[in-house]
Design a protein around this motif. Structure first.
Motif, mmCIF file in Angstrom:
data_model
loop_
_atom_site.group_PDB
_atom_site.id
_atom_site.type_symbol
_atom_site.label_atom_id
_atom_site.label_comp_id
_atom_site.label_asym_id
_atom_site.label_seq_id
_atom_site.Cartn_x
_atom_site.Cartn_y
_atom_site.Cartn_z
ATOM 1 N N ALA A 692 36.148 41.795 45.793
ATOM 2 C CA ALA A 692 36.324 42.427 47.103
ATOM 3 C C ALA A 692 37.729 42.192 47.670
ATOM 4 C CB ALA A 692 35.275 41.899 48.082
ATOM 5 N N PHE A 693 38.526 41.322 47.027
ATOM 6 C CA PHE A 693 39.920 41.111 47.423
ATOM 7 C C PHE A 693 40.753 42.127 46.650
ATOM 8 C CE2 PHE A 693 37.851 37.392 48.788
ATOM 9 C CZ PHE A 693 38.652 36.709 49.685
ATOM 10 N N VAL A 694 41.172 43.186 47.322
ATOM 11 C CA VAL A 694 41.709 44.353 46.614
ATOM 12 C C VAL A 694 43.158 44.638 47.016
ATOM 13 C CG1 VAL A 694 39.436 45.407 46.363
ATOM 14 C CG2 VAL A 694 40.804 45.909 48.399
ATOM 15 N N ALA A 695 43.765 45.510 46.217
ATOM 16 C CA ALA A 695 45.135 45.952 46.494
ATOM 17 C C ALA A 695 45.097 47.345 47.098
ATOM 18 C CB ALA A 695 45.949 45.963 45.211
ATOM 19 N N PRO A 696 46.049 47.683 47.982
ATOM 20 C CA PRO A 696 46.111 49.040 48.524
ATOM 21 C C PRO A 696 46.648 50.014 47.475
ATOM 22 C CG PRO A 696 47.963 47.747 49.322
ATOM 23 C CD PRO A 696 47.105 46.812 48.527
ATOM 24 N N HIS A 697 46.575 51.277 47.794
ATOM 25 C CA HIS A 697 47.035 52.319 46.866
ATOM 26 C C HIS A 697 48.500 52.086 46.497
ATOM 27 C CE1 HIS A 697 47.256 56.183 44.892
ATOM 28 N NE2 HIS A 697 48.342 56.483 45.607
ATOM 29 N N GLY A 698 48.796 52.195 45.196
ATOM 30 C CA GLY A 698 50.173 52.033 44.724
ATOM 31 C C GLY A 698 50.545 50.599 44.417
ATOM 32 N N ARG A 699 49.616 49.672 44.645
ATOM 33 C CA ARG A 699 49.905 48.263 44.382
ATOM 34 C C ARG A 699 48.795 47.646 43.524
ATOM 35 N NH1 ARG A 699 52.638 44.655 48.888
ATOM 36 N NH2 ARG A 699 54.640 45.033 47.890
ATOM 37 N N LYS A 700 49.096 46.513 42.956
ATOM 38 C CA LYS A 700 48.131 45.749 42.169
ATOM 39 C C LYS A 700 48.067 44.312 42.688
ATOM 40 C CE LYS A 700 47.118 48.862 38.942
ATOM 41 N NZ LYS A 700 45.740 49.387 38.759
ATOM 42 N N ILE A 701 46.928 43.689 42.439
ATOM 43 C CA ILE A 701 46.824 42.247 42.688
ATOM 44 C C ILE A 701 47.316 41.531 41.431
ATOM 45 C CG2 ILE A 701 45.256 40.297 43.058
ATOM 46 C CD1 ILE A 701 45.530 41.915 45.548
ATOM 47 N N MET A 702 48.228 40.578 41.622
ATOM 48 C CA MET A 702 48.734 39.780 40.509
ATOM 49 C C MET A 702 48.415 38.312 40.782
ATOM 50 S SD MET A 702 52.651 39.402 39.089
ATOM 51 C CE MET A 702 53.227 38.275 40.368
ATOM 52 N N ALA A 703 47.828 37.633 39.807
ATOM 53 C CA ALA A 703 47.515 36.208 39.938
ATOM 54 C C ALA A 703 48.249 35.449 38.846
ATOM 55 C CB ALA A 703 46.006 35.985 39.822
ATOM 56 N N VAL A 704 48.935 34.387 39.245
ATOM 57 C CA VAL A 704 49.658 33.543 38.287
ATOM 58 C C VAL A 704 49.229 32.101 38.531
ATOM 59 C CG1 VAL A 704 51.894 32.954 37.314
ATOM 60 C CG2 VAL A 704 51.622 35.119 38.541
ATOM 61 N N ASP A 705 48.702 31.463 37.482
ATOM 62 C CA ASP A 705 48.270 30.084 37.684
ATOM 63 C C ASP A 705 48.754 29.198 36.546
ATOM 64 O OD1 ASP A 705 46.484 31.055 35.740
ATOM 65 O OD2 ASP A 705 44.942 29.631 36.359
ATOM 66 N N TYR A 706 48.859 27.909 36.881
ATOM 67 C CA TYR A 706 49.292 26.925 35.897
ATOM 68 C C TYR A 706 48.160 26.609 34.933
ATOM 69 C CZ TYR A 706 53.587 25.851 38.479
ATOM 70 O OH TYR A 706 54.815 25.918 39.082
ATOM 71 N N SER A 707 48.479 26.545 33.670
ATOM 72 C CA SER A 707 47.488 26.228 32.649
ATOM 73 C C SER A 707 47.376 24.715 32.491
ATOM 74 C CB SER A 707 47.903 26.862 31.315
ATOM 75 O OG SER A 707 47.094 26.394 30.253
ATOM 76 N N GLN A 708 46.202 24.190 32.723
ATOM 77 C CA GLN A 708 45.876 22.777 32.475
ATOM 78 C C GLN A 708 46.943 21.830 33.055
ATOM 79 O OE1 GLN A 708 45.670 23.130 28.218
ATOM 80 N NE2 GLN A 708 43.483 23.614 28.245
ATOM 81 N N ILE A 709 47.335 22.102 34.299
ATOM 82 C CA ILE A 709 48.473 21.364 34.864
ATOM 83 C C ILE A 709 48.200 19.875 35.011
ATOM 84 C CG2 ILE A 709 47.833 21.893 37.262
ATOM 85 C CD1 ILE A 709 50.887 22.018 37.842
ATOM 86 N N GLU A 710 46.985 19.499 35.376
ATOM 87 C CA GLU A 710 46.726 18.073 35.574
ATOM 88 C C GLU A 710 46.730 17.312 34.245
ATOM 89 O OE1 GLU A 710 43.464 17.155 38.144
ATOM 90 O OE2 GLU A 710 44.185 18.440 39.756
ATOM 91 N N LEU A 711 46.257 17.963 33.170
ATOM 92 C CA LEU A 711 46.323 17.319 31.863
ATOM 93 C C LEU A 711 47.772 17.170 31.410
ATOM 94 C CD1 LEU A 711 43.360 19.026 29.962
ATOM 95 C CD2 LEU A 711 43.485 16.676 30.782
ATOM 96 N N ARG A 712 48.587 18.154 31.729
ATOM 97 C CA ARG A 712 50.010 18.071 31.373
ATOM 98 C C ARG A 712 50.681 16.943 32.159
ATOM 99 N NH1 ARG A 712 51.567 22.848 28.600
ATOM 100 N NH2 ARG A 712 49.823 24.317 28.530
ATOM 101 N N ILE A 713 50.287 16.801 33.416
ATOM 102 C CA ILE A 713 50.843 15.710 34.223
ATOM 103 C C ILE A 713 50.375 14.362 33.675
ATOM 104 C CG2 ILE A 713 50.835 14.659 36.529
ATOM 105 C CD1 ILE A 713 50.584 17.588 37.611
#
Length: 929
Positions: A692-713
């Motif tokens: 239900a968290f959507v993008a308006p016309h002409g746009r996209k939702i982009m999600a960028v997240d860290y992979s396994q950041i706590e294990l890397r730390i």
């Protein structure tokens, strides 16, 4: 108006303040061996009284151990009260020792309560014509007030003489016992008369008189005409015995036999050497410094001591006892000339405190009512611009004021100081003022200094760091449904309140800045991470996110249907209908009717039905499993599918959350209204909410997240060779761990073996025990222990890190992130084994979780800077959720922006292992994963 008597006998109700002090700084103060929060709070109050009021005679009175005559009179007296917490009990003896070392008589009389001792001494002194000042927070003490006896609530400095009692309660002191007897007291388990509350008791006492008069005139009650008056005579008659019992229980005894008399309660010379020892043991550094710098332990009354001071109980005005603030020096600015003079002062000030007053806490709809400034301590002003009752000539025009302030507020070279400046910045943005020069925030300074040191709101900080009690909002606006918005508050009340906000903020800034500057790493966390994030979060919040309310509506209906099905299923299993939301009814079904094993009990001794208990029972029994699913879906429905559509802002068509920097212990952001951090992702219903968290016309939702950041730390912090090697070579870390533990190759690892290794990897970060691992994997404890033992054999650096971290935490009382953020652990030396173990687990996890929080914040700063400089409106940062950033991006440049954001996020920290940021996109948030 209450006049405080000269040179009074001061009787301090130590027991009244003990619990309040204990809860004022919950678990936040310790000398390493025991908590010290209650000791500090009570001693601080005692010292404040001695500083504020000059007196030769003073005593501190506490309840003694054991039962009192009231328990013999009524065995159920105070029966509902839980036992004293262990963390408070261990503070009693050192507290008593400090009070004695201060040279003050300390009284504990067995068989009676502190109230009775105070009542007896006050009565004796009053009969002898000696003025008495009782320091207490207990309303029952109002019955002791007479021409010679005055009360003061040291937490608020509200003073009550006879007129003050009448103003507060509506009745004179001699009717207070009758008042208490009619109402009863749930805390003390005094029965009273059922159906009689404060209003009814007042109507009876004012209309007829005390208990004796009431029972002699039952026929006169109905004509009084208050709500319930028709049946009140019968209620009184039916409960005559309880009413008189309650009267006896509420009556403070005035004839306690003891060795003390009012004349004998003389202050003695403090024992300096003993105080040095005790303050040192309790780690009370500032008081210890006073002594080491030449003080002898004597607390001297201020020249302008409390004698003759006035306090209006209706307005509840408060005066400082540590920091002196003269509000008469504040200015209410009503003319252009006065305002222009302040503008010139602000232009040349090195820094100035700034605060807004509005008519709402919601930054998206709040209207500006006034602004306040402070340029030096004690010099503050309030500028009203939108109070309803003022005609235009009596207050400056809001648009004109903002036009004059805009250049100053947008000047990056003019340093602003505030308390939660993000809110002020967001409100000003509604008026096209984009605040810059956000240099200091006392809320964030306190948070960085000690995230678990107590609340970080201004009133709490003023008490903690200035020993000053601010005018509270409720004191000027009222409470509950009748509470006024700021634009409705009389200017005589509003102006001192608003100006004080700016003044106190500036004073707090000076105190906190000096504390933070003592540690270079903390200063960098504050100045390089937290402060620059304020405008970033403000922009994110105001951007908001688009919500598909139709989709949520449909999901709500589906969940409602599923809840009905689960409810019926629960009824079928239980063999009867019951309220699934009632812990009491659930207890009866699970543990009485179905005789399921009791896993855990509540503090009152009843079988617990909390989530942890139900999860354990659900492994073997069907009903707890159904209840868990029901609870989860019901919460999802009420918190998100029903609520989110109602939260859409009418002007923007979007939902706007509030991010909080000063809430979690570890540095992670939290969010409210709505809480974006807690949307479930492990079940289908939770993932559908993200659709239900959507993008308006002409746009996209982009999600960028860290992979396994706590294990890397963890790999970075431990430096474990095998773990670092696995990340450097891009191995599947869970498969690699399984291969290490099993002594095989990654290619031979099964999905089940990888799942177990994943549980070990993440479990160890959170300090999971072999028992916990066995429970999670559904395997014997011995097998789980073997997994863990083998893990530490293969990753010895991890084991060494954990041991070193526990040791350092116990020694220092805190751990740190790689950037120097301190994560305090007040329970690390707790005598309570469970609390100490929990603190040790937190010691291992906090540096990883805290470092992850620092890294995502640094990433947000990098990404926001790029967006502001080169984004050109093509990308908007919408949300931060744990290790993930969510954006709206123009479709035409999606690939370019995705690559750039990944690059920026991966460059946010320089670890021994690579940071990996994974990106996805789609028409909604769920698709972007």
């Amino acid at each position: 108006m209450a006049r405080i008597p000269d040179n009074p006998l001061i009787l301090i109700d130590g027991s009244s303040y003990l619990y309040r002090a204990f809860h004022a700084y919950p678990g936040t103060m310790s000398n390493g061996d025991i908590p010290t929060n209650a000791i500090y709070g009570v001693v601080n109050m005692v010292r404040s009284m001695m500083r504020q009021f000059s007196s030769d005679r003073i005593a501190v009175v506490f309840d003694a151990k054991g039962k009192t005559f009231r328990d013999d009179m009524y065995p159920e007296y105070k029966a509902n009260r839980p036992p004293m917490p262990d963390d408070l009990r261990c503070q009693i003896e050192p507290l008593h020792n400090i009070i004695k070392a201060l040279g003050l008589p300390l009284i504990c009389e067995s068989g009676v309560e502190a109230d009775d001792v105070i009542g007896t001494l006050a009565s004796q002194a009053s009969k002898a014509g000696m003025p008495v000042l009782i320091s207490t927070g207990d309303k029952d003490m109002a019955q002791l007030v007479d021409d010679n006896v005055t009360l003061i609530n040291t937490m608020t400095n509200v003073v009550m003489d006879r007129e003050g009692v009448i103003d507060k309660f509506g009745i004179p002191p001699e009717l207070i016992i009758d008042y208490l007897a009619l109402m009863g007291d749930k805390v003390d388990n005094i029965p009273g008369v059922p159906g009689v509350g404060a209003k009814t008791a007042l109507a009876l006492l004012q209309g007829i008189g005390g208990l004796d008069e009431l029972y002699a005139n039952l026929d006169k009650i109905e004509p009084l005409g208050f709500r319930g008056s028709k049946t009140m005579a019968k209620k009184l008659e039916d409960n005559r015995e309880n009413a008189y019992l309650s009267y006896e229980l509420a009556t403070i005894k005035l004839d306690v036999e003891m060795e003390f008399s009012p004349e004998s309660l003389l202050k003695q010379t403090p024992e300096k050497d003993r105080l040095v020892e005790l303050y040192g043991q309790m780690a009370f550094k500032s008081w210890l410094t006073e002594l080491l710098d030449g003080g002898d332990g004597t607390v001297v009354a201020d020249e302008k001591s409390g004698a003759g001071r006035y306090s209006d109980p209706e307005k509840k005005s408060v005066e400082s006892v540590a920091v002196k603030i003269d509000r008469s020096q504040y200015q209410t600015v009503l003319t252009k000339d006065e305002f222009n003079q302040w503008v010139e002062k602000l232009k040349v000030a090195k820094e100035f405190a700034f605060d807004t007053e509005t008519d709402s806490l919601d930054y998206m709809v709040a209207n500006l009512v006034g602004v306040s400034f402070a340029i030096e301590e004690g010099k503050a002003a309030y500028v009203p611009v939108a109070h309803d009752y003022l005609d235009a000539p009596e207050q400056l025009d809001r648009d004109w004021v903002l036009a004059q302030l805009k250049p100053l507020l947008e000047d990056a070279n003019l340093a602003k100081v505030g308390q939660n400046l993000k809110y002020d910045a967001s409100v000003l943005a509604r008026y096209d003022i984009h605040m810059q020069g956000i240099k200091h925030d006392t809320m964030l300074a306190s948070y960085v200094y000690n995230s678990v040191g107590g609340k970080h709101d201004m009133d709490s900080l003023a008490l903690r760091f200035l020993q000053y009690s601010c005018i509270s909002f409720e004191q000027v606006a009222g409470k509950g449904k009748a509470q006024l918005t700021f634009n409705q508050i009389d200017l005589n009340e509003a102006a001192p309140y608003a100006a004080e906000d700016a003044d106190v903020t500036l004073r707090l800034h000076h105190q906190l800045q000096s504390l933070i500057e003592e540690d270079e790493a903390l200063q960098k966390v504050y100045q390089d991470i937290e402060m620059p994030l304020v405008p970033v979060l403000s922009r994110m919040e105001r951007a908001g996110v688009l919500i598909d309310d139709m989709l949520l509506g449909a999901q709500s209906q589906e969940i409602a249907q599923r809840l009905d099905e689960l409810e019926q299923k629960a009824f079928d299993i239980a063999g009867q209908e019951f309220n699934l939301g009632s812990p009491k009814q659930l207890q009866a079904i699970l543990f009485e009717k179905m005789e399921l094993p009791v896993v855990k009990k509540t503090p009152s001794g009843a079988p617990s039905t909390n989530e942890e208990v139900l999860q354990e029972l659900a492994l073997d029994y069907p009903l707890p499993k159904v209840i868990l699913e029901y609870r989860g879906l019901a919460k999802l429905k009420s918190t998100y599918t029903d609520k989110l559509p109602k939260m859409i802002n009418a002007a923007t068509g979007r939902v706007h959350t509030s991010y909080h920097q000063a809430v979690t212990a570890t540095g992670r952001l939290s969010s409210t209204d709505p809480n974006l951090q807690n949307i479930p992702v492990r079940n289908e219903e939770g993932r559908r909410i993200r659709q239900a968290f959507v993008a308006p016309h002409g746009r996209k939702i982009m999600a960028v997240d860290y992979s396994q950041i706590e294990l890397r730390i963890m790999a970075h912090l431990s430096g474990d060779k095998a773990l670092v090697d696995a990340f450097k070579h891009g191995k599947d870390i869970h498969a690699a761990t399984a291969a290490e533990i099993l002594g095989t190759t990654i290619d031979n690892v099964t999905s089940e073996q990888r799942r177990r290794a994943k549980a070990v990897n993440f479990g160890l970060i959170y300090g999971m025990s072999a028992f916990g691992l066995a429970k999670q994997l559904g395997i014997p404890r011995g097998e789980a222990q073997h997994y863990m033992d083998t893990y530490f054999e293969r990753y010895p650096g991890v084991m060494q890190y954990m041991e070193d971290t526990r040791s350092r935490a116990a020694e220092r009382g805190y751990v740190e992130t790689i950037y120097g953020r301190r994560l305090h652990l007040p329970e690390i030396k707790s005598r309570n084994g469970m609390r100490r173990k929990a603190a040790e687990r937190a010691a291992i996890n906090a540096p990883m979780q805290g470092t992850a929080a620092d890294i995502i914040k640094k990433a947000m700063l990098l990404v926001d800077e790029w967006i502001e400089q080169e984004g050109n409106g093509r990308v908007t940062l919408l949300m931060q959720v744990h290790d993930e950033l969510v954006f709206e991006v123009d479709e035409s440049c999606l690939s370019e922006i995705e690559s750039k954001v990944q690059e920026l996020m991966e460059s946010a920290a320089d670890l021994h292992v690579p940071l990996v940021a994974e990106a996805g996109h789609g028409d909604n948030w769920e698709q972007a994963h």
